[in-house]
Motif scaffolding. Structure first.
Motif, PDB file in Angstrom:
ATOM      1  N   ASN A   1      38.121  28.968  39.392  1.00 37.59           N
ATOM      2  CA  ASN A   1      36.443  28.892  39.667  1.00 37.59           C
ATOM      3  C   ASN A   1      35.262  28.104  41.105  1.00 37.59           C
ATOM      4  N   ASP A   2      34.962  28.678  40.854  1.00 34.81           N
ATOM      5  CA  ASP A   2      33.569  27.809  41.839  1.00 34.81           C
ATOM      6  C   ASP A   2      32.616  28.292  41.880  1.00 34.81           C
ATOM      7  N   LEU A   3      31.073  27.037  41.388  1.00 30.60           N
ATOM      8  CA  LEU A   3      29.840  27.810  40.976  1.00 30.60           C
ATOM      9  C   LEU A   3      28.944  28.374  42.275  1.00 30.60           C
ATOM     10  N   ASP A   4      29.942  27.958  44.141  1.00 31.94           N
ATOM     11  CA  ASP A   4      29.114  28.258  44.582  1.00 31.94           C
ATOM     12  C   ASP A   4      28.929  30.162  45.105  1.00 31.94           C
TER      13      ASP A   4
ATOM     14  N   VAL B   1      39.105  35.098  39.755  1.00 29.57           N
ATOM     15  CA  VAL B   1      38.293  34.231  39.837  1.00 29.57           C
ATOM     16  C   VAL B   1      36.800  34.384  39.285  1.00 29.57           C
ATOM     17  N   SER B   2      36.319  33.630  38.633  1.00 31.83           N
ATOM     18  CA  SER B   2      34.949  33.113  38.845  1.00 31.83           C
ATOM     19  C   SER B   2      33.976  32.463  39.193  1.00 31.83           C
ATOM     20  N   ASN B   3      32.528  32.575  38.588  1.00 30.11           N
ATOM     21  CA  ASN B   3      31.978  32.334  39.029  1.00 30.11           C
ATOM     22  C   ASN B   3      30.444  30.973  38.301  1.00 30.11           C
ATOM     23  N   LEU B   4      31.568  30.036  37.205  1.00 31.57           N
ATOM     24  CA  LEU B   4      30.825  30.006  36.018  1.00 31.57           C
ATOM     25  C   LEU B   4      30.348  28.146  36.310  1.00 31.57           C
ATOM     26  N   ASP B   5      29.616  27.890  35.675  1.00 34.01           N
ATOM     27  CA  ASP B   5      29.595  26.179  35.608  1.00 34.01           C
ATOM     28  C   ASP B   5      30.892  25.785  35.458  1.00 34.01           C
TER      29      ASP B   5
END
Ligand code: SAM
Length: 301
Positions: free
Chosen positions: A87-90, A196-200
Motif C-alpha cells: 500500500n502507498d498513498l502516492d 496493491v492499494s492506495n489508501l492512507d
C-alpha cells in the motif's frame, strides 16, 4: 546507490533464473524494480527471522507505507510468507505497482523499447506530471523510468549525468534492461498473491490488525530528512495519530521503523525499541541510525 548494493541471494527466489542468482557472500534477494531512498530491503533477513519466530510463514505480510516494497517482495518471492499487501498513498507509486502486477508483459516491453536519452526523460517527466492517475501503465512506467534514471531515484530530482550528460555516470547507469525485465517477471509470477492499494497507511493498519496470521511492517515518512525524497503527507499530528493507533494494537503483530528522532522514544515510550543502522545514500550519509519499535505481542527474533 542503495538499491544496487546487490548482495547475492541467500534464499531461493521462486522462478528466478540462474543468471540472477548470486553465489558470493550472501545477503538478500533483490526483487523490487524500484530504487528507494531509505529502502528497507536490507531488513529482509531480520524480517524473515521474525516471520518464522511468530509462525507466520503461511500468513500475510503487510506494508502500509510500501514505497519500493523491497522487503515484502523478497519475503514473498523466497516463500517466507504466502501473501503480501503493498500500500502507498502516492498515486504514482500505486500506479507503478498496479501496472507491474496487472500488466507485467506490457511493462517489460516498454523497458526493452524505451530510449535512454534526455529527450525521453523530458517526455516521461511530463507523463509523470500530467497522465491521468488511473492510466496505470503510462503513469506507472513514467514513475519507474524517472526512478531508474534520476539521481538517487528521487522522483523530482534531475537525471543521472545532468541534462547535458557530462557527469561520470550517464542516464542509463541504473537501467539494466535485462535485470529489470527479470524483476518484473518475478513480480508477475507472484501477482495473484500480491494486493496493491492506495489508501492512507493507518486505515490499512486498522484493517489488517484484526486479522490472524498477519504481520504489519510500517515504515512511515521519517521525522527528519523526508524532505523531497518521497511523498510526505505526514505532519506532527499524523505521527502522533499513528502512535495512538499502533500503541492500541496490543494483540497484533506489528513492527515499525523510523529515523532515531527523540519523538519516537516519547511516542512509543512503553513499547520495546531497538536502534539499528542502515546504509543510506540519498544524502551521502553512509550509516544512518534508525529505530525499530515492536508490538507487545511480537516475538522478537
Ligand atoms: C519511508 S518510505 C517507505 C520505504 C519502503 N519501506 C521501502 O523499503 O522502499 C515511506 C512511504 O510512505 C508513503 N506515504 C507517505 N504518506 C503516506 C500515507 N499517509 N499513507 C500511506 N503511504 C504514505 C510515501 O509515498 C513513501 O513511499
Amino acid at each position: 546507490m542503495l538499491d544496487d548494493h546487490e548482495g547475492p541471494i541467500q534464499d531461493y527466489v521462486q522462478g528466478m533464473s540462474a543468471a540472477n542468482m548470486r553465489t558470493r557472500d550472501v545477503k538478500r534477494p533483490i526483487v523490487s524494480p524500484l530504487r528507494y531512498p531509505g529502502g528497507k530491503s536490507s531488513l529482509y533477513s531480520r524480517l524473515r527471522a521474525i516471520v518464522r519466530a511468530n509462525n507466520l510463514t503461511t500468513g500475510t505480510y503487510v506494508e502500509p507505507y510500501a514505497g519500493g516494497a523491497g522487503a515484502a517482495l523478497g519475503l514473498l518471492a523466497t516463500g517466507q510468507v504466502r501473501r503480501i499487501v503493498i500500500n502507498d498513498l502516492d498515486p504514482a507509486i500505486f500506479a507503478f505497482w498496479t501496472a507491474v502486477v496487472k500488466f507485467p508483459a506490457e511493462f517489460s516491453e516498454l523497458i526493452n523499447r524505451v530510449d535512454l536519452t534526455v529527450d525521453e526523460w523530458v517526455k516521461q517527466k511530463s507523463v509523470y506530471a500530467e497522465a491521468p492517475r488511473d492510466d496505470y501503465l503510462r503513469l506507472g512506467f513514467a514513475t519507474f523510468f524517472l526512478n531508474r534514471t534520476n539521481r538517487s531515484g528521487v522522483l523530482n530530482g534531475g537525471p543521472i549525468g545532468g541534462m547535458d550528460q557530462t557527469g561520470n555516470y550517464k542516464i542509463d547507469a541504473r537501467f539494466n534492461r535485462s535485470t529489470l525485465v527479470e524483476r518484473i517477471r518475478i513480480v508477475g509470477l507472484h501477482a495473484n498473491r500480491i494486493t496493491v492499494s492506495n489508501l492512507d497507511g493507518m486505515s490499512v493498519i486498522k484493517r489488517y490488525s484484526k486479522r490472524a496470521n498477519t504481520l504489519i511492517y510500517a515504515d512511515p515518512p521519517y521525522f527528519e530528512k523526508a524532505g523531497s525524497l518521497y511523498m510526505n503527507s505526514f505532519k506532527a499530528g499524523d505521527h502522533a495519530a499513528l502512535a495512538d493507533c499502533l500503541n492500541g494494537l496490543r494483540e497484533s503483530n506489528w513492527l515499525l521503523t523510523y529515523d532515531n528522532a527523540p519523538e519516537v522514544e516519547t511516542l512509543y515510550a512503553n513499547r520495546r525499541r531497538e536502534v539499528f543502522s542502515l546504509g543510506y545514500s540519498a544524502h551521502r550519509v553512509v550509516k544512518a541510525k534508525e529505530i525499530m519499535v515492536f508490538s507487545d505481542k511480537l516475538e522478537i527474533a
